[in-house]
Design a protein around this motif. Structure first.
Motif, PDB file in Angstrom:
ATOM      1  N   HIS A   1       0.819  -1.219   0.000  1.00 57.05           N
ATOM      2  CA  HIS A   1       0.000   0.000   0.000  1.00 57.05           C
ATOM      3  C   HIS A   1       0.849   1.264   0.000  1.00 57.05           C
ATOM      4  O   HIS A   1       1.554   1.549   0.974  1.00 57.05           O
TER       5      HIS A   1
ATOM      6  N   HIS B   1       1.010   5.523  -2.128  1.00 55.38           N
ATOM      7  CA  HIS B   1       0.443   6.487  -3.078  1.00 55.38           C
ATOM      8  C   HIS B   1       1.583   7.159  -3.817  1.00 55.38           C
ATOM      9  O   HIS B   1       2.336   7.930  -3.212  1.00 55.38           O
TER      10      HIS B   1
ATOM     11  N   HIS C   1      -9.216   2.182   1.326  1.00 52.27           N
ATOM     12  CA  HIS C   1      -8.891   2.390   2.741  1.00 52.27           C
ATOM     13  C   HIS C   1     -10.073   1.964   3.608  1.00 52.27           C
ATOM     14  O   HIS C   1     -11.223   2.074   3.185  1.00 52.27           O
TER      15      HIS C   1
ATOM     16  N   HIS D   1      -5.047  -0.224   6.437  1.00 50.91           N
ATOM     17  CA  HIS D   1      -5.167   0.258   7.821  1.00 50.91           C
ATOM     18  C   HIS D   1      -5.980  -0.655   8.736  1.00 50.91           C
ATOM     19  O   HIS D   1      -5.424  -1.303   9.603  1.00 50.91           O
TER      20      HIS D   1
ATOM     21  N   ASP E   1       2.657   3.124   2.868  1.00 49.65           N
ATOM     22  CA  ASP E   1       1.692   4.228   2.790  1.00 49.65           C
ATOM     23  C   ASP E   1       2.353   5.593   2.612  1.00 49.65           C
ATOM     24  O   ASP E   1       1.900   6.585   3.185  1.00 49.65           O
TER      25      ASP E   1
HETATM   26 ZN    ZN Z   1      -3.239   5.118   1.728  1.00 54.48          ZN
END
Ligand code: ZN
Ligand code: GUN
Length: 436
Positions: free
Chosen positions: A79, A81, A234, A273, A324
């Motif tokens: 995970h 971005h 998420h 998460h 993340d």
């Molecule tokens: Zn994220």
């Protein structure tokens, strides 16, 4: 001269098979002190003891000698971005304010294809210099951001999974798509990239608050049309976020029930998460065979909370590690595991070195349904691996010299290690990063 064959010598460590119970990991580890890996056409052709394999190396092939280093399978980041690389370490806020003040204005820049191309190159270099050879990645809402990323990954035939963010409400106008345009753009990206070389596509609704029911419907339709794609989003990261979901979707039993009722759960559905789940939600993740991305540096940085690893273990829910970026503070998997250990400590749980390496390699691969392709040195798998320098700094040297058992050496490596520890990275059998 056979350019398609490579031979690598050194110490190797990996976990040889997928386990359902963390207690089984140690019995399935393999350490080869003086080992040999033979690669043919980007895949593992032979793996074992140097003395057993040395005669199999064609005389024209130069053996790459990494004795004194430790070679492990490439790391899997489940995970992150890519359009948030330039905002790591934004000060002072929790999730919802952080999104509005920092994230959305940054992601806006990815409307510009040239900018997205520059940042894609930067992003992939960061992955490689940190030993990450496979990642599940969020793009921005702009489809061209994902084109740019896939173009960069395809140049080195990297196994990368990514998707265009779908978001049609509760964000600035400049970042919104619609249910219809998100369908059309995602579909075009799937047709262009999914299964193109080693690239795969993930349908990517950002999270329930930024999608209308109509858009979640569309996400579900895409996955029915293309069942081998992934789903990433998420889930239950922050308490204000959860309250917001409940107010936006009052007819649902809870946050996960929103995704589940649209058919957005199951194998290859990855939820980042999962910190504040209710019992029924743990049960739902288990029953649907969904995956969790555990992102410790992000969860601590945004003050989101502590992921309860024991809940996932006892239900045998697949867990992968996520950096993340850019709520997370490092691209480095060793540092991410270092923080995961501390998250466990705060709950009286213990995360061993073997378990940590499993999560970063074969376990991560399993959580993405890729354990038949990557994550260990099994013959036939894709040759993605990292050469670690266990004594890259004086501090690491000191601690290394003062540890004897393999488990201690590995543990110190992930406690003190960072990008200096990543000596070489190989993707598809090719050298793609050398420490400068
Ligand atoms: Zn994220
Ligand atoms: N929830 C929705 N979007 C995001 C994001 O970009 N980062 C994190 N950490 N959580 C999110």
């Amino acid at each position: 001269y056979d350019n398609s064959v490579k031979a690598v010598r050194g110490s190797f460590f990996h976990i040889t098979r997928v386990v359902t119970d963390p207690a089984e990991i140690e019995a399935n580890t393999q350490f080869v002190e003086d080992g040999l890996l033979i690669i043919r056409n980007g895949c593992i052709d032979w793996f074992g003891e140097w003395r057993d394999g040395r005669d199999l190396v064609p005389p024209t092939v130069r053996v790459r000698d990494y004795r004194g280093k430790l070679i492990v399978p490439g790391f899997v980041d489940t995970h992150l971005h890519y359009p948030q690389s330039e905002m790591v370490g934004a000060y002072g806020e929790q999730l919802l304010e952080w999104l509005n003040h920092h994230t959305f204005p940054t992601e806006r820049r990815y409307n510009d294809l040239e900018y997205a191309r520059e940042m894609s190159t930067f992003f992939i270099k960061q992955l490689l210099r940190n030993g990450t050879t496979t990642a599940l990645v969020f793009g921005s809402v702009h489809p061209q951001s994902v084109d740019a990323l896939f173009e960069a990954a395809s140049r080195i035939n990297m196994r990368l999974i990514a998707g265009k963010v779908m978001m049609d409400r509760n964000a600035p106008d400049y970042l919104l798509d619609t249910a219809e345009s998100s369908y059309r753009h995602s579909k075009a990206l799937i047709e262009r990239w999914h299964g193109n070389g080693r690239l795969l596509y993930a349908v990517t609704p950002r999270f329930a608050p930024t999608s209308t029911p109509a858009q979640l419907e569309v996400a579900s339709a895409l996955r029915q049309e293309y069942p081998t794609t992934y789903l990433q989003t998420h889930l239950s990261e922050n308490k204000d976020e959860i309250a917001w979901v409940k107010s936006l979707y009052p007819d649902h039993k809870g946050y996960l029930d929103v995704y589940n009722s649209f058919g957005l759960t199951g194998p290859n559905c990855v939820f980042a998460h999962c910190i504040h789940l209710e019992e029924a939600e743990w049960d739902c993740l288990q029953q649907t065979g969904s995956t969790i991305a555990f992102c410790p540096t992000s969860n601590l940085y945004l003050g989101s909370g502590l992921f309860q690893m024991d809940k996932a273990w006892s239900r045998q829910i697949q867990v992968g590690m996520g950096t993340d970026i850019g709520a997370g503070t490092t691209f480095n998997m060793l540092q991410t595991l270092n923080e995961a250990y501390k998250v466990a400590q705060l709950q009286g749980l213990r995360l061993s070195a073997f378990h940590s390496f499993y999560l970063a390699t074969l376990g991560g691969a399993r959580s993405l349904g890729l354990d038949d392709r990557i994550g260990s040195f099994a013959v036939g798998k894709e040759a993605d691996f990292v050469v670690l320098d266990p004594v890259a700094t004086p501090m690491q040297q000191l601690r290394y010299d003062n540890s004897t058992a393999l488990r201690d050496k590995l543990f110190v490596l992930l406690t003190l290690g960072d990008d200096r520890t990543i000596y070489r990275t190989y993707v598809d059998g090719q050298l793609v990063h050398e420490r400068g």
